[in-house]
Scaffold this active site. Structure first.
Site, mmCIF file in Angstrom:
data_model
loop_
_atom_site.group_PDB
_atom_site.id
_atom_site.type_symbol
_atom_site.label_atom_id
_atom_site.label_comp_id
_atom_site.label_asym_id
_atom_site.label_seq_id
_atom_site.Cartn_x
_atom_site.Cartn_y
_atom_site.Cartn_z
ATOM 1 C CB THR A 30 -0.686 -0.089 1.382
ATOM 2 O OG1 THR A 30 -1.676 -1.172 1.293
ATOM 3 C CG2 THR A 30 -1.677 1.248 1.385
ATOM 4 N N GLY A 89 -1.316 -3.899 5.234
ATOM 5 C CA GLY A 89 -2.744 -4.951 5.517
ATOM 6 C C GLY A 89 -3.255 -4.865 6.979
#
Length: 528
Positions: free
Chosen positions: A350, A433
């Site tokens: 991410t 996550g």
């Protein structure tokens, strides 16, 4: 103040503006956008687009985003849900009839329709000063002319080589010469550059309709996906009401479900009953309390969180003081709980972006394709890497996160925002996550309870409870490891660093900004 005889970095301090991202080229693009007259929103979207090129394993236009935004320093937090939905044909019965026991982690059935481009377009229109073409220009440059692969990117890129090789189009773009690029190599993505040029010219319609959408839908259908042109054309993000709690005199804001943000708020509510500030910040007792609070909060995440357009989520009840008291009573300071179900919390790749501009517009922006290179499915002509957020859905029809037509999955990526006394104090976020609620709480308690500056708070070693073990980074002292073992925790060293994050702290009295970027990634904070 840090000890300058040890490795590390100081926070970045400025008066006009600060941008913090996980990649130097992204941070530079954000600063250049700010100095060219753009605001924090322009800079954040510009930075996210660049990272979709230079951190292709982590994010891209085939993914989703969530945004928290405080215009002109106000404490009212605007929240935008830019996460995509399942295809209209996706039902639990369809998958069960085809013999699926769970949603796959890769391939077409893991793909939800990407929401990022729609979100970028809407947020620029509503809050930006620059055009989509202007904010995409740096990303187009790097995709077309090439960029140097940074060290953490290369580290992440090497791991999914086998998965990338399974898709001929992914392999062609991301395994040049049959292998992942090494740190220092130059990589280009001409297909993605052409796609970004179309979006720059045509706006969101250039992505969700026409030849680019046709490229993605055709490939997904070839692989058995249920996606249609109508699914892509109908994509639309939403302004939503954030969820919040108070901790240490600060109001902490998160995205509401379908996002996992309330997990961090649950943890903070539980920890608010303990006096963490009197403990050793890297000691066994503080870490044990954090671990146990996390285990309780994640249990409720997995029990209740789903798309609120489809299922009710008892947010008010979960964030009540009485509920926190009940959870807190389950924690034994000297012993790990043994009655909770097993947690399996996958990591993800991410990017998180934190920016405050001269007008004190503050943006907390997160963008992702979930697992490394998402689903592994790449548009043959468009070069778009499609996310695998659909793998988060359940196939239990009674579960709040059961897959359904047009439904959003439970989402891990979560921007954070702190406010106090009617003003924004800090946009912040920690990637990773399932780790992200732990990361948010560790960062905040490091600062609020232990008085660390943002860089010290991000630098500090971390632990994470996952799969009946406690992952403890190498920086955790040996005596703390032993103290956790005595409390019944099984300790392992994580294979990867735990997360990565950014933050920008506003000091209204001094008129200054303090930015920080996590050393676990390649990034940096810059200001002027």
């Amino acid at each position: 103040m840090r000890d300058f005889q040890f490795p590390g970095r100081s926070p970045v301090r400025a008066t006009e503006a600060v941008a913090a991202t996980s990649h130097p080229l992204s941070t530079l693009a954000a600063i250049e956008m700010l100095r060219a007259g753009g605001n924090a929103m322009d800079a954040a979207i510009c930075a996210a687009a660049v990272q979709g090129v230079v951190e292709p394993q982590s994010t891209g236009i085939g993914g989703d985003c969530f945004v928290l935004y405080c215009p002109k320093g106000q404490s009212e937090v605007l929240a935008f849900n830019g996460s995509g939905r399942a295809p209209a044909g996706a039902t639990v019965d369809w998958y069960l009839d085809k013999g699926f026991s769970e949603l796959p982690k890769q391939g077409a059935h893991a793909v939800t329709v990407p929401g990022a481009v729609d979100a970028w377009s809407r947020l620029l229109e509503d809050h930006g000063r620059k055009s989509l073409a202007e904010v995409l220009a740096p990303a187009i440059h790097y995709a077309e002319n090439g960029y140097v692969v940074h060290d953490r990117v290369a580290f992440d890129w090497a791991e999914p080589e086998t998965d990338l090789s399974a898709d001929e189009y992914a392999a062609r773009i991301f395994l040049p010469g049959g292998q992942a690029p090494k740190a220092g190599d130059v990589h280009r993505q001409p297909e993605l550059a052409a796609t970004l040029r179309v979006i720059a010219k045509q706006g969101r319609a250039g992505f969700y309709e026409g030849t680019i959408a046709d490229d993605m839908v055709r490939r997904l259908n070839e692989l058995g996906g249920l996606h249609s042109h109508e699914d892509f054309a109908a994509t639309k993000g939403d302004y939503v009401a954030p969820v919040s709690t108070r901790y240490g005199g600060y109001d902490i804001h998160q995205m509401p479900p379908n996002n996992q943000g309330l997990t961090a708020l649950l943890m903070l509510n539980v920890l608010s009953g303990f006096k963490l500030g009197g403990l050793d910040p890297n000691g066994a007792e503080r870490l044990h309390l954090e671990i146990e609070a996390g285990r309780l909060a994640y249990q409720d995440r997995d029990r209740y969180v789903g798309d609120q357009d489809h299922v009710p989520v008892p947010v008010k009840q979960l964030l009540s003081g009485a509920y926190a008291d009940r959870l807190r009573a389950e924690i034994d300071r000297e012993r790990a709980m043994t009655h909770l179900p097993r947690l399996e919390l996958p990591g993800s790749d991410t990017v998180y972006i934190s920016i405050v501009d001269r007008d004190r517009n503050a943006v907390s922006f997160i963008n992702s394709t979930y697992y490394s290179f998402g689903s592994g499915v790449v548009g043959p002509k468009s070069g778009v890497v499609l996310q695998n957020r659909g793998s988060s859905f359940r196939l239990d029809p009674k579960h709040p996160n059961a897959i359904a037509p047009g439904k959003r999955p439970m989402h891990t990526i979560m921007p954070g925002m702190a406010t106090k006394n009617g003003r924004v104090v800090m946009p912040f976020g920690v990637m990773g996550g399932g780790y992200q609620p732990f990361g948010h709480v560790h960062l905040l308690t490091n600062m609020i309870d232990f008085g660390m500056d943002p860089q010290q708070a991000l630098d500090a070693p971390r632990v994470f409870y996952n799969d009946d073990t406690v992952e403890a980074e190498r920086g955790i002292p040996a005596e703390a490891i032993e103290g956790l073992r005595k409390r019944g925790h099984r300790i392992v060293e994580p294979q990867h660093p735990l997360g990565g994050g950014q933050a920008v702290l506003i000091d209204w009295e001094k008129g200054t900004l303090t930015g920080a970027s996590d050393p676990r990634k390649d990034g940096m904070a810059l200001g002027y």
